[in-house]
Motif scaffolding. Sequence first.
Motif, short mmCIF file in Angstrom:
data_model
loop_
_atom_site.label_atom_id
_atom_site.label_comp_id
_atom_site.label_asym_id
_atom_site.label_seq_id
_atom_site.Cartn_x
_atom_site.Cartn_y
_atom_site.Cartn_z
N THR A 1 0.88 -1.31 0.00
CA THR A 1 -0.04 0.02 0.05
C THR A 1 1.13 1.27 0.09
N GLY A 2 0.72 2.06 -1.14
CA GLY A 2 1.51 3.49 -1.05
C GLY A 2 0.63 4.51 -0.73
N ARG A 3 0.93 5.72 -0.95
CA ARG A 3 0.18 6.79 -0.25
C ARG A 3 -1.10 7.05 -1.32
N ASN A 4 -0.90 6.97 -2.41
CA ASN A 4 -1.82 7.25 -3.46
C ASN A 4 -2.14 6.15 -4.52
N HIS A 5 -1.48 4.89 -3.78
CA HIS A 5 -1.58 3.78 -5.01
C HIS A 5 -1.68 2.43 -4.31
N LEU A 6 -1.74 1.57 -4.87
CA LEU A 6 -1.51 0.16 -4.38
C LEU A 6 -0.83 -0.58 -5.63
N THR A 7 0.32 -1.44 -5.00
CA THR A 7 1.03 -2.05 -5.85
C THR A 7 0.96 -3.51 -5.63
N LEU A 8 0.81 -4.31 -6.69
CA LEU A 8 0.54 -5.85 -6.66
C LEU A 8 1.50 -6.50 -7.48
N LEU A 9 2.40 -7.59 -6.95
CA LEU A 9 3.08 -8.30 -7.30
C LEU A 9 2.63 -9.59 -7.57
N THR A 10 2.24 -10.03 -8.92
CA THR A 10 1.56 -11.02 -9.33
C THR A 10 2.25 -11.75 -10.46
N SER A 11 1.52 -12.94 -10.90
CA SER A 11 2.01 -13.63 -12.08
C SER A 11 1.16 -13.08 -13.49
N ARG A 12 1.84 -13.59 -14.42
CA ARG A 12 1.51 -12.94 -15.75
C ARG A 12 0.11 -13.48 -16.10
N SER A 13 -0.49 -14.55 -15.73
CA SER A 13 -1.75 -15.01 -15.91
C SER A 13 -2.94 -14.17 -15.52
N SER A 14 -2.39 -13.31 -14.25
CA SER A 14 -3.53 -12.34 -13.85
C SER A 14 -3.74 -11.13 -14.56
N VAL A 15 -2.92 -10.90 -15.44
CA VAL A 15 -2.83 -9.29 -15.80
C VAL A 15 -4.02 -9.09 -16.62
N ARG A 16 -4.48 -10.10 -17.42
CA ARG A 16 -5.87 -9.70 -18.32
C ARG A 16 -6.87 -9.39 -17.49
N GLU A 17 -7.07 -10.27 -16.61
CA GLU A 17 -8.37 -10.45 -15.48
C GLU A 17 -8.23 -9.05 -15.01
N LEU A 18 -6.97 -8.42 -14.36
CA LEU A 18 -7.00 -7.38 -13.43
C LEU A 18 -7.13 -6.05 -14.23
N THR A 19 -6.52 -6.22 -15.52
CA THR A 19 -6.63 -5.13 -16.56
C THR A 19 -7.91 -4.68 -16.68
N GLU A 20 -8.81 -5.81 -17.11
CA GLU A 20 -10.37 -5.49 -17.31
C GLU A 20 -10.95 -5.24 -16.23
N LEU A 21 -10.67 -5.45 -14.95
CA LEU A 21 -11.55 -5.00 -13.75
C LEU A 21 -11.17 -3.57 -13.52
N ALA A 22 -9.87 -3.39 -13.76
CA ALA A 22 -9.60 -1.89 -13.78
C ALA A 22 -10.20 -0.99 -14.70
N LEU A 23 -10.31 -1.32 -15.86
CA LEU A 23 -11.10 -0.72 -16.99
C LEU A 23 -12.34 -0.19 -16.65
N THR A 24 -13.04 -1.41 -16.20
CA THR A 24 -14.32 -1.43 -15.63
C THR A 24 -14.72 -0.34 -14.79
N ARG A 25 -13.84 -0.12 -13.76
CA ARG A 25 -13.95 0.49 -12.78
C ARG A 25 -13.22 2.09 -13.10
N GLY A 26 -12.52 2.31 -14.05
CA GLY A 26 -11.74 3.41 -14.28
C GLY A 26 -10.85 3.71 -13.54
N ILE A 27 -10.04 2.49 -13.30
CA ILE A 27 -8.82 2.88 -12.32
C ILE A 27 -7.78 2.80 -13.37
N GLU A 28 -6.59 3.89 -13.29
CA GLU A 28 -5.48 3.86 -13.67
C GLU A 28 -4.70 2.74 -13.32
N MET A 29 -3.92 2.05 -14.31
CA MET A 29 -2.87 1.21 -13.96
C MET A 29 -1.63 1.21 -14.88
#
Lengths: 304, 254
Positions: free
Chosen positions: A254-282
């Motif tokens: 957890t950062g001051r204005n952001h969250l950092t996630l260390l994850t596997s390549r396979s999760s990127v697509r799912e998380l990208t779509e989720l972020a786009l749906t919510r309008g979260i910059e990534m």
Amino acid sequence: MEALEARGLSKTFDQRGHIVRALDDFNLIIHEGQLFSVLGRNGAGKTTFLKIASTLLLPTSGTLSLFGHDAISAPKEVRALIAMVPQEGKLFYHITPRELVREYLRIRGASRETAVCRTDEVLEAMGLTAYGNTVAFQLSGGLRQRALVAMILATRAPFLFLDEPTLGMDPFARRQVWEVIRNVARQGSTVLFTTHYLDEAEELSDELAVIERGRLMFRGSSETLRATVGREVRLQFSTGFKPEELSAYGKVYTGRNHLTLLTSRSSVRELTELALTRGIEMTVGPVTLEEAFLELVGKRIEEE
Amino acid sequence: MTIRSQSNAALRICFINGVLPLWRSPLLIAAQFLTPFSFLFFLFVIAPRSLFPFGVMGGLLFTALFAGSSMLTDCAYLRLERQFQQVFVASPVRPIAYIMGMALSELAFTAPAATVFFVILLVVVPVGLVGLVALIGIFLLTWLMATTLGFFVSTLFIQLRESWPIATLIFSLLSVIPPVFYPATEIPQNWQWVALLAPSTFSAQLADRAAGLGGTLTTGSLILNAPAFDVAMLVGITLLFGTAALFLSRWREP
């Protein structure tokens, strides 16, 4: 050829009846011509190891040799081959960087011509020419540190020990020092340095070692260290996610204005779509060496 | 490194630690004058004029002894605070070159005050050429004894702050209490042997003799009162401290 070989190295300090184990059965081999960094938390044993290897400190047990010379029983032979920047070393007050470098080279036995020539070269390479004739007490802390490092690098000793060489330097100066260190290594010196700047370790090292509580935890390239984390991708999100939503995907910071996630390549697509749906910059990138280091050492701390 | 290159290293260490600071901050010299001249002034005011030459001799020897005190604190400072001694340990420079370089730099600081004391001494006491040469020899032996002691003790500290009071203690015991500023005959005869516990007593005895001042110990023992005994003791103690500095000091931390 092996430039340095440490076997079963241990060092304990008696601090008023309380025994502190600074190094514990430490083993390491560094090959000739390598640029090698030692990483670790404060008090992990990095400086103790450097002090023993540079003949400043005796170990409690174990062996250490440099270019085949026993550093413990035959320090004279080793000292002819080394130079060292001590941690938080400081210059004499009344000396200029030019005098310092030149005189140190002369003290070590260099001829006048060699000393003058190398002094000019190293001052130029370190961006110190303009300050070459300024007395040390009129220089900023970063410039003094640069002069100290210049003094040691100018020796071109076969083995150079640099204990946090860029401490207190600005990013431009650090890069200048890196370039000089690379040059010295190209000319044949083996360089062993400690640092808390992980970008520095990554930029400079052929290989690195991680020490934790006096023990060697890791030895290899920065790529190998990153691979040990098991999560190869680094996602950074602006505000919008809660940490617990992401924790199932990997390690969350957890950062001051952001969250950092260390994850596997396979999760990127799912998380990208989720972020786009919510309008979260990534942003997406590889795991940094610093994150890999935190993971590796953090895991060990949790285990203990 | 050869003997020649080690000598060269010592001279260059003297240059960066002694000559350059003096050249760039001449005010540093004032500190060397302050204490011995304060003692001399004090003696001049309160003591009979006949003791004034002893005060001058005391001031001269004090400057040599004070070099030891400065050596102790400077070496502790360079090792513990500036981490600079380490730069010389991890190099081909041998301990003897570093010790001599540092000692010579202390001599550079001391030299102006010592020169003034030599001049005053020559004015107040008719010292011949032989006496003057002997005095210079005694001064240099005292400087070597004090600085080697200073270096040895400096390597024992792990905290800088401890070194300051210890330096003051050791060198006050060597320079103020023993018969350095006053004739040994001022000590009651039954207690004169106590003065022999301070190495500086031998320097003072020899210097007072060389200048023809008298006032040397009268312990009743022919051996203890003999100049040869003072020479043997001063040389022996200097060798002892020199050996301690070279072989027992912590050049490499244990």
